[in-house]
Scaffold this active site. Structure first.
Site, PDB file in Angstrom:
ATOM      1  N   CYS A 137       0.837  -1.205   0.000  1.00  0.00           N
ATOM      2  CA  CYS A 137       0.000   0.000   0.000  1.00  0.00           C
ATOM      3  C   CYS A 137       0.869   1.252   0.000  1.00  0.00           C
ATOM      4  O   CYS A 137       1.410   1.654   1.039  1.00  0.00           O
ATOM      5  CB  CYS A 137      -0.923  -0.005   1.214  1.00  0.00           C
ATOM      6  SG  CYS A 137      -1.950   1.464   1.338  1.00  0.00           S
ATOM      7  N   CYS A 140      -0.341   4.108   2.187  1.00  0.00           N
ATOM      8  CA  CYS A 140      -0.090   3.916   3.624  1.00  0.00           C
ATOM      9  C   CYS A 140       1.382   4.150   3.958  1.00  0.00           C
ATOM     10  O   CYS A 140       1.713   4.787   4.945  1.00  0.00           O
ATOM     11  CB  CYS A 140      -0.432   2.488   4.063  1.00  0.00           C
ATOM     12  SG  CYS A 140      -1.953   1.827   3.406  1.00  0.00           S
ATOM     13  N   ASP A 141       2.273   3.606   3.162  1.00  0.00           N
ATOM     14  CA  ASP A 141       3.680   3.522   3.562  1.00  0.00           C
ATOM     15  C   ASP A 141       4.649   4.357   2.724  1.00  0.00           C
ATOM     16  O   ASP A 141       5.822   4.464   3.071  1.00  0.00           O
ATOM     17  CB  ASP A 141       4.138   2.047   3.521  1.00  0.00           C
ATOM     18  CG  ASP A 141       3.348   1.186   4.492  1.00  0.00           C
ATOM     19  OD1 ASP A 141       2.957   1.716   5.542  1.00  0.00           O
ATOM     20  OD2 ASP A 141       3.111   0.015   4.196  1.00  0.00           O
TER      21      ASP A 141
END
Ligand code: NDP
Length: 315
Positions: A137, A140-141
């Protein structure tokens, strides 16, 4: 074996499930949740979450899910370990069987929030570097790889989106594409090809990953022509899988209508499925956004939909 009954059964324990749990518990529906094979869902394998509102310093995925659980159980959500192995949605109350504890649950309404599982390549070291460079993701990261080189695997729309997103943060983005073309829409392809930070490695596959504790690079093989194989390394600190997700819907497919990718179809802007009284929330019904916050929002909507359904269908 135990027999349990509830006004609302929640299947799956990610942000959508626990938000539905908080709302249905506060509405006195005495909800029961079946945790599933990965209690806490995909966030359990995420390190830091910095894009969920309300955590100015960020929070780890596991801690966030612990907080979700604590909040929901404070209001009376009963959680059961185990996986749903069989459902009968042919009539109400619905009947659901759970392995592990061997529970049989009858439920007036069901909220399905079983999520989707990111696909991985199946490399020996992939799980070792999960949270240490390997991620599924970018939203997200990606932030953790500012000004660092990264790679994205895949040639579809998700891979292109992730590569473009990462190009805004990282120093360099390799796209590792196994065929000699991108499967993504023409517009996305064009944007990728025009981006100076992105280098597309066609006809290329990943053989292994390396690095001391954190990921330091990937060992690749390119096939230029059938006998012309060339192995080489790229130095990357982030390795993003974008080879698709599999929605966790197999156990429901006999009853619940799915789209061509296997995601649960919901009606209009509601969370209602084709079965009156069965609702779906989170990634299992959402191939597009797949964010903790959007899943939580959908969990809230499913809880309100279930509550309204019960009000309208009281015997
Ligand atoms: P796709 O199935 O479209 O693409 C998966 C990609 O991963 C393909 O390039 C595929 O390669 C590659 N791949 C699969 N398995 C492997 C493997 N083992 N090794 C290497 N590469 C692999 O998935 P997406 O998640 O990209 O998209 C899913 C759906 O969602 C699509 O319909 C897409 O259009 C849609 N979508 C739409 C968006 C939008 O409109 N904004 C954004 C994101 C997704 P190969 O081509 O060789 O099979």
């Amino acid at each position: 074996m135990s027999e349990l009954a509830t006004k609302c059964l929640i299947i799956g324990s990610g942000p959508a499930g626990f938000t539905a749990g908080i709302y249905t518990a506060r509405a006195n529906l005495n909800p029961i949740m079946v945790d599933g094979s990965q209690p806490g869902g995909q966030l359990i394998t995420t390190t830091d979450v910095e894009n969920f509102p309300g955590y100015p310093e960020g929070i780890t995925g596991p801690k966030m899910m612990e907080d979700f659980r604590a909040q929901a159980t404070r209001f009376g959500l009963l959680t059961l370990s185990g996986e749903v192995t069989e459902v009968d949605f042919s009539k109400r109350p619905f009947v659901v069987k759970v392995n592990g504890g061997g529970h049989v649950i009858t439920a007036d309404t069901v909220i399905i929030s079983t999520g989707a599982s990111a696909r991985y390549l199946g490399l020996p070291d992939e799980q070792k570097y999960l949270g240490m460079g390997v991620s599924a993701c970018a939203t997200c990261d990606g932030f953790f790889f500012r000004n660092r080189p990264v790679a994205v695997v895949g040639g579809g729309d998700t891979a292109c989106e992730e590569a473009l997103y990462l190009a805004g943060l990282a120093s360099k983005v390799y796209m590792i594409v196994r065929k000699d073309y991108l499967r993504a829409s023409k517009y996305m392809q064009q944007r990728v090809m025009e981006n100076e930070k992105i280098e597309v490695l066609f006809n290329t596959q990943t053989l292994s990953l390396f690095g001391e504790d954190m990921l330091e690079g990937a060992h690749l093989v390119s096939h230029k022509g059938s006998e012309n194989e060339n192995e080489f390394d790229i130095r990357v600190e982030g390795f993003f899988l974008a080879i698709g997700h599999t929605p966790n819907t197999a156990v429901f497919e006999k009853f619940v209508e799915l789209d061509e990718m296997g995601y649960i179809k919901t009606k209009g802007s509601s969370t209602a499925t084709n079965i009156p009284g069965v609702f779906a929330a989170g990634d299992v019904a959402d191939p597009f956004y797949q964010q903790a916050v959007s899943a939580a929002g959908m969990g809230c909507r499913a809880a309100l939909d279930a509550e309204r359904f019960l009000m309208m269908n009281e015997d």
